[in-house]
Design a protein around this motif. Sequence first.
Motif, mmCIF file in Angstrom:
data_model
loop_
_atom_site.group_PDB
_atom_site.id
_atom_site.type_symbol
_atom_site.label_atom_id
_atom_site.label_comp_id
_atom_site.label_asym_id
_atom_site.label_seq_id
_atom_site.Cartn_x
_atom_site.Cartn_y
_atom_site.Cartn_z
ATOM 1 N N UNK A 33 -21.812 31.988 -56.975
ATOM 2 C CA UNK A 33 -22.233 31.530 -58.311
ATOM 3 C C UNK A 33 -23.173 30.335 -58.184
ATOM 4 N N UNK A 34 -22.784 29.372 -57.375
ATOM 5 C CA UNK A 34 -23.537 28.123 -57.249
ATOM 6 C C UNK A 34 -24.879 28.342 -56.554
ATOM 7 N N UNK A 35 -24.868 29.091 -55.458
ATOM 8 C CA UNK A 35 -26.075 29.233 -54.638
ATOM 9 C C UNK A 35 -27.022 30.334 -55.103
ATOM 10 N N UNK A 36 -26.517 31.397 -55.693
ATOM 11 C CA UNK A 36 -27.359 32.545 -55.991
ATOM 12 C C UNK A 36 -27.861 32.599 -57.436
ATOM 13 N N UNK A 73 -31.384 38.493 -53.814
ATOM 14 C CA UNK A 73 -30.087 39.177 -53.718
ATOM 15 C C UNK A 73 -29.004 38.431 -54.500
ATOM 16 N N UNK A 74 -28.069 39.215 -55.032
ATOM 17 C CA UNK A 74 -26.911 38.659 -55.721
ATOM 18 C C UNK A 74 -25.679 39.431 -55.284
ATOM 19 N N UNK A 79 -21.223 39.667 -60.562
ATOM 20 C CA UNK A 79 -21.340 40.459 -61.789
ATOM 21 C C UNK A 79 -19.993 41.032 -62.203
ATOM 22 N N UNK A 80 -19.209 41.441 -61.233
ATOM 23 C CA UNK A 80 -17.871 41.965 -61.540
ATOM 24 C C UNK A 80 -16.999 40.887 -62.195
ATOM 25 N N UNK A 104 -25.546 47.395 -65.146
ATOM 26 C CA UNK A 104 -24.514 47.565 -66.158
ATOM 27 C C UNK A 104 -23.227 48.015 -65.488
ATOM 28 N N UNK A 105 -22.138 47.871 -66.192
ATOM 29 C CA UNK A 105 -20.839 48.301 -65.666
ATOM 30 C C UNK A 105 -20.216 49.265 -66.652
#
Length: 128
Positions: A33-36, A73-74, A79-80, A104-105
Motif C-alpha cells: 500500500x505504502x510503496x506501490x 506493477x501493483x 486490490x483484494x 474488477x472483481x
Amino acid sequence: MLGLPKSTEFNRRIPKQKFYENLTVSPALKRAFVEQIRVIWWRNKIASATMNLAAGEAVTEIEVFEVCLSACRLDEAVLRQIDKEIPYHILFLLEYEGKYQAWTAYKEAAGSGTSAGRNCISRSRPCK
C-alpha cells in the motif's frame, strides 16, 4: 474520464491508511500500500440515487476508484483488500504515467444475503 454523467461524480480522496490501519494485514501488504500506491480517488458512484437507473438484485451500486500508482506493477492483494472492505462492486482504474488499466472483481452473494465469495480479480490488459 469514462464519460459517466456528472451526477455520478464523487471525486473524493480516500486515505490508503483506511484500508490497513484498523485491520490485521501482513507487513508485506501494508508495505505494498505504502510503496506501490501514490493516491486513491473515489471518482464515481453509479447507483439509482446518482442516475436514472434502477438497482439490480445482485448489483445495487458500482464504485469507480482511480488508483494512482508509484510503479507499473501493483500487488493484486492490495486490490483484494480494498474490494474486501467495500460491500459494493468496484471498477478499479489503475493509473501510471498517464496510462490506465481497468480491473474488477466478481462478488458473489451468499445465501444469507451478505457479500461472501470473491472470485477473481481481472484486468483489461497488461501495463506497458
